[in-house]
Design a protein around this motif. Structure first.
Motif, PDB file in Angstrom:
ATOM      1  N   GLY C  71       0.786  -1.228   0.000  1.00 13.61           N
ATOM      2  CA  GLY C  71       0.000   0.000   0.000  1.00 13.61           C
ATOM      3  C   GLY C  71       0.817   1.277   0.000  1.00 13.61           C
ATOM      4  O   GLY C  71       0.258   2.376  -0.074  1.00 13.61           O
ATOM      5  N   ASN C  72       2.134   1.142   0.039  1.00 13.41           N
ATOM      6  CA  ASN C  72       2.987   2.349   0.120  1.00 13.41           C
ATOM      7  C   ASN C  72       2.942   3.186  -1.146  1.00 13.41           C
ATOM      8  O   ASN C  72       2.905   2.676  -2.258  1.00 13.41           O
ATOM      9  CB  ASN C  72       4.436   1.954   0.419  1.00 13.41           C
ATOM     10  CG  ASN C  72       4.773   2.011   1.912  1.00 13.41           C
ATOM     11  OD1 ASN C  72       5.891   2.219   2.312  1.00 13.41           O
ATOM     12  ND2 ASN C  72       3.764   1.832   2.767  1.00 13.41           N
ATOM     13  N   LYS C  73       2.942   4.487  -0.913  1.00 16.10           N
ATOM     14  CA  LYS C  73       3.075   5.480  -1.968  1.00 16.10           C
ATOM     15  C   LYS C  73       4.372   6.246  -1.719  1.00 16.10           C
ATOM     16  O   LYS C  73       5.036   6.032  -0.709  1.00 16.10           O
ATOM     17  CB  LYS C  73       1.861   6.424  -1.927  1.00 16.10           C
ATOM     18  CG  LYS C  73       0.590   5.748  -2.415  1.00 16.10           C
ATOM     19  CD  LYS C  73      -0.663   6.539  -2.111  1.00 16.10           C
ATOM     20  CE  LYS C  73      -1.177   6.218  -0.723  1.00 16.10           C
ATOM     21  NZ  LYS C  73      -2.525   6.754  -0.435  1.00 16.10           N
ATOM     22  N   TYR C  75       5.177   9.140  -0.674  1.00 16.97           N
ATOM     23  CA  TYR C  75       5.375   9.871   0.585  1.00 16.97           C
ATOM     24  C   TYR C  75       5.505   8.933   1.777  1.00 16.97           C
ATOM     25  O   TYR C  75       6.077   9.316   2.793  1.00 16.97           O
ATOM     26  CB  TYR C  75       4.323  10.964   0.793  1.00 16.97           C
ATOM     27  CG  TYR C  75       2.869  10.553   0.704  1.00 16.97           C
ATOM     28  CD1 TYR C  75       2.233   9.879   1.732  1.00 16.97           C
ATOM     29  CD2 TYR C  75       2.108  10.902  -0.402  1.00 16.97           C
ATOM     30  CE1 TYR C  75       0.880   9.556   1.646  1.00 16.97           C
ATOM     31  CE2 TYR C  75       0.757  10.578  -0.493  1.00 16.97           C
ATOM     32  CZ  TYR C  75       0.154   9.902   0.539  1.00 16.97           C
ATOM     33  OH  TYR C  75      -1.172   9.583   0.452  1.00 16.97           O
ATOM     34  N   ASP C  76       5.012   7.711   1.659  1.00 16.02           N
ATOM     35  CA  ASP C  76       5.250   6.731   2.720  1.00 16.02           C
ATOM     36  C   ASP C  76       6.720   6.325   2.764  1.00 16.02           C
ATOM     37  O   ASP C  76       7.289   6.135   3.832  1.00 16.02           O
ATOM     38  CB  ASP C  76       4.385   5.481   2.505  1.00 16.02           C
ATOM     39  CG  ASP C  76       2.902   5.804   2.541  1.00 16.02           C
ATOM     40  OD1 ASP C  76       2.469   6.430   3.521  1.00 16.02           O
ATOM     41  OD2 ASP C  76       2.184   5.437   1.592  1.00 16.02           O
ATOM     42  N   HIS C 104      -4.594   4.194  -6.199  1.00 14.46           N
ATOM     43  CA  HIS C 104      -5.453   4.575  -5.077  1.00 14.46           C
ATOM     44  C   HIS C 104      -6.322   5.789  -5.373  1.00 14.46           C
ATOM     45  O   HIS C 104      -7.253   6.074  -4.626  1.00 14.46           O
ATOM     46  CB  HIS C 104      -4.602   4.789  -3.818  1.00 14.46           C
ATOM     47  CG  HIS C 104      -4.081   3.507  -3.248  1.00 14.46           C
ATOM     48  ND1 HIS C 104      -3.564   3.390  -1.992  1.00 14.46           N
ATOM     49  CD2 HIS C 104      -4.018   2.256  -3.773  1.00 14.46           C
ATOM     50  CE1 HIS C 104      -3.180   2.125  -1.768  1.00 14.46           C
ATOM     51  NE2 HIS C 104      -3.437   1.438  -2.840  1.00 14.46           N
ATOM     52  N   LEU C 107      -9.285   3.880  -6.528  1.00 14.80           N
ATOM     53  CA  LEU C 107      -9.614   2.799  -5.585  1.00 14.80           C
ATOM     54  C   LEU C 107     -10.153   3.341  -4.273  1.00 14.80           C
ATOM     55  O   LEU C 107     -11.072   2.775  -3.694  1.00 14.80           O
ATOM     56  CB  LEU C 107      -8.351   1.969  -5.318  1.00 14.80           C
ATOM     57  CG  LEU C 107      -8.554   0.520  -4.929  1.00 14.80           C
ATOM     58  CD1 LEU C 107      -9.248  -0.237  -6.042  1.00 14.80           C
ATOM     59  CD2 LEU C 107      -7.231  -0.143  -4.591  1.00 14.80           C
ATOM     60  N   THR C 110      -7.309   8.307  -2.598  1.00 14.05           N
ATOM     61  CA  THR C 110      -6.127   8.738  -1.854  1.00 14.05           C
ATOM     62  C   THR C 110      -4.832   8.475  -2.617  1.00 14.05           C
ATOM     63  O   THR C 110      -3.817   8.079  -2.032  1.00 14.05           O
ATOM     64  CB  THR C 110      -6.058   8.038  -0.475  1.00 14.05           C
ATOM     65  OG1 THR C 110      -6.053   6.615  -0.689  1.00 14.05           O
ATOM     66  CG2 THR C 110      -7.241   8.406   0.393  1.00 14.05           C
ATOM     67  N   GLY C 111      -4.868   8.710  -3.936  1.00  8.02           N
ATOM     68  CA  GLY C 111      -3.636   8.640  -4.715  1.00  8.02           C
ATOM     69  C   GLY C 111      -2.791   9.888  -4.480  1.00  8.02           C
ATOM     70  O   GLY C 111      -3.094  10.700  -3.605  1.00  8.02           O
TER      71      GLY C 111
END
Lengths: 226, 226, 226, 226
Positions: C71-73, C75-76, C104, C107, C110-111
């Motif tokens: 689930g990481n993007k 900024y994570d 996301h 989905l 929150t992309g």
């Protein structure tokens, strides 16, 4: 006596030609979204098409009528079919829809599911065909004009356009493939990957070149059909 | 002469009773989404309602029929109204829709615009009323059961439910206000702010308590109406 | 005199081997999302890469370490850079991110905005480079495997991949262009336009063929770099 | 001897006043989004606060500094914390964030996941506290001003505000609960359920009444703290 006969003959001929004119004038309704709503304005694709018809001296053969409303999706067309199209008793209906079905997904969370797009599209077409009206289907053109497949909605526009192409082929309905026309045009003339300004002024709505391209393609389709 | 009168009286009585039998069994169609699709299953709200009718010895008066399809939004009901509802020639149609119109906005970008929700809802109701069929409207209940107004879709559910309430009042149509019932219930019995498990098993679909609450509310509405 | 020479030779050899040991075991951290989290499992791309290293008898030269979280993007990654990567004192960091930044959006809303993707990506790279650590950048591969440009996220994946390509070129950082590799593979081997099952098992996560393709490409990049 | 004492006294006084000057003028940085970016303009909440400080003759005690950027979400604050806040060596940081984290979900698909909002928020606070800087946390106020819980983002704003409230309580950090202030105000003064125009001019950004309400609440918080 002779005068009477001559007059009668003349009258019959006149009525016949009148009837010819009346039947001859094919009414074409353009059914769609904001692109079509703008299409009837001066310089819009329907206006250009009308000019073309006049230039070819065929204004007694075709009558064009716009029925586009901004923001419309396929189910909006289904809802207002009777009122805005069938009640006009057209000979041909051109259906150009799909941009908002895709775009409004990310724009406001109210796009159209892929499967339901097909269901409503088919229901729409069947209701039109049930009246013996001819159809021209048009694929949604673009949301963004970059030609390197990097416009955010490219994937979905291709998906929905593919559905329309397949449907038109299966149902043997005339197709004007605007999506392909616009992509091919940008592949050729947009090496700088401009987002807009080639065939649209804002990524979606047609500029002069866009209106001309669409008018030409529809004109061709109409001629091969009627 | 007397015989004639007696015969006529008998005939009238016969016809009246026949008419009573025919009119007596009121057919009620439940038109909605997955909540209604599950409603006809054992323990579902329509099943519970049917049991209640049998318990009250009124099974010769009411015939219940489910017409729920998972994922449906208001325009899906509009599309299949003729096929799934009007063709059954119901006396009453209960319309319970709205959860997916709100939920699918964030879930898949394919919810229903607020203004179009009203337009399709009204078109649906008008088509049903045009057949002389009675209506019961139901507000969407919940997406999440926390009672501190912190379920993500609370704002929109309230907005859409408000529209239905106002519409029902203006059009003088019977209303079962499930949104209010569920909120009041959770305000009373859900101090721990559980997300689900009070009236739903998954934030949306009814558990036993939820099915009972809905069945009771609809039963009351039916009795005051028919 | 001879002793002196012998000693010098010995010293040189000693220093060389010492230097070889010190420089030899390069620590490579794989920094990414669920694809990388799964990469360390048996058969995963990092596991396959490790096997390759063993097969080539180079296990004394490379040490591979996974740092992927589902689930990481981008900024994570930025948030956990110090804790999960810099604290391991790696010689090389491979950054593979972007699928969730795009996915996301539709989905769960929150992309990552396109401009902020670049800002965080650059901040991440700069922090890594400031420690003198080498980098390998990887473009997001696919969300859906159809090769006719009709996967819903194709446009955005191309857009974000284009950004990474341009950035890697400008900054002269090694690039493994997984997006291109996967598209080329599917163009060649996926004429049936399957949505998944070619290089992924679920449109996103790698199957055996996918893991192999990625391991081979990274292996090549590592060899040309170290 | 006397001279020495006199000199020592003078020195002590000098140092005390120096220390007074140094300690006296507390630097407060306002860290947030467009609401805070607009807050420094004439009539904005930071400007009003500054006027209040001057009116109370305390301009030698407080120095206010804006650090708001339009469109910012919690992770944007995290990214620019060092550059825009810590480098200013403030005594107090007021953090007002959250509107875009919620709003951008539906607006452009790029909001912040609920769990990640908390993670970044906590990381931000910890970094500020590690420098010995005091904090004031502010809950996001409104997206729409209707007081009947029917603004589309009400549920999520309540959810995110609840998180901040709980966090502030647990960590014993000063809180200005703008969400509660705005809801209470509208419950009292907005019986017509206006969408905007009460405390905002566009559903989100503060009008005169909004700026005053916020300035007053922060002024109270600052006084009880410093």
């Amino acid at each position: 006596m002779r005068i009477k006969i001559a007059f009668t003959v003349l009258l019959i001929i006149s009525l016949m030609s009148l009837s010819f004119i009346q039947k001859g004038r094919q009414k074409i309704v353009f059914f769609g979204d904001s692109i079509t709503e703008l299409g009837v304005k001066k310089g819009g694709y329907i206006d250009l098409l009308n000019n073309q018809i006049i230039r070819h001296g065929k204004s007694n053969q075709y009558e064009l009528m716009g029925a586009g409303i901004g923001g419309n999706k396929v189910y909006d067309l289904y809802l207002r079919l009777e009122r805005d199209v069938l009640s006009k008793e057209p000979d041909v209906v051109l259906v150009w829809i799909g941009v908002n079905d895709v775009w409004h997904k990310s724009l406001m969370g109210t796009g159209t599911d892929y499967d339901k797009f097909g269901i409503f599209y088919d229901a729409l077409v069947q209701k039109i065909q049930a009246k013996g009206i001819k159809l021209i289907l048009v694929t949604p053109a673009v949301i963004g004009e970059r030609s390197d497949h990097s416009n955010p909605q490219d994937g979905e526009l291709n998906l929905y356009a593919n559905w329309i192409r397949k449907y038109a082929t299966e149902k043997k309905i005339a197709l004007v493939d605007c999506r392909k026309l616009f992509i091919d045009y940008n592949a050729k003339y947009n090496p700088k990957q401009l987002d807009k300004g080639m065939l649209t002024y804002d990524r979606v709505h047609l500029n002069d070149a866009g209106n001309q391209l669409v008018a030409d393609a529809i004109w061709e389709s109409i001629q091969s059909m009627l």
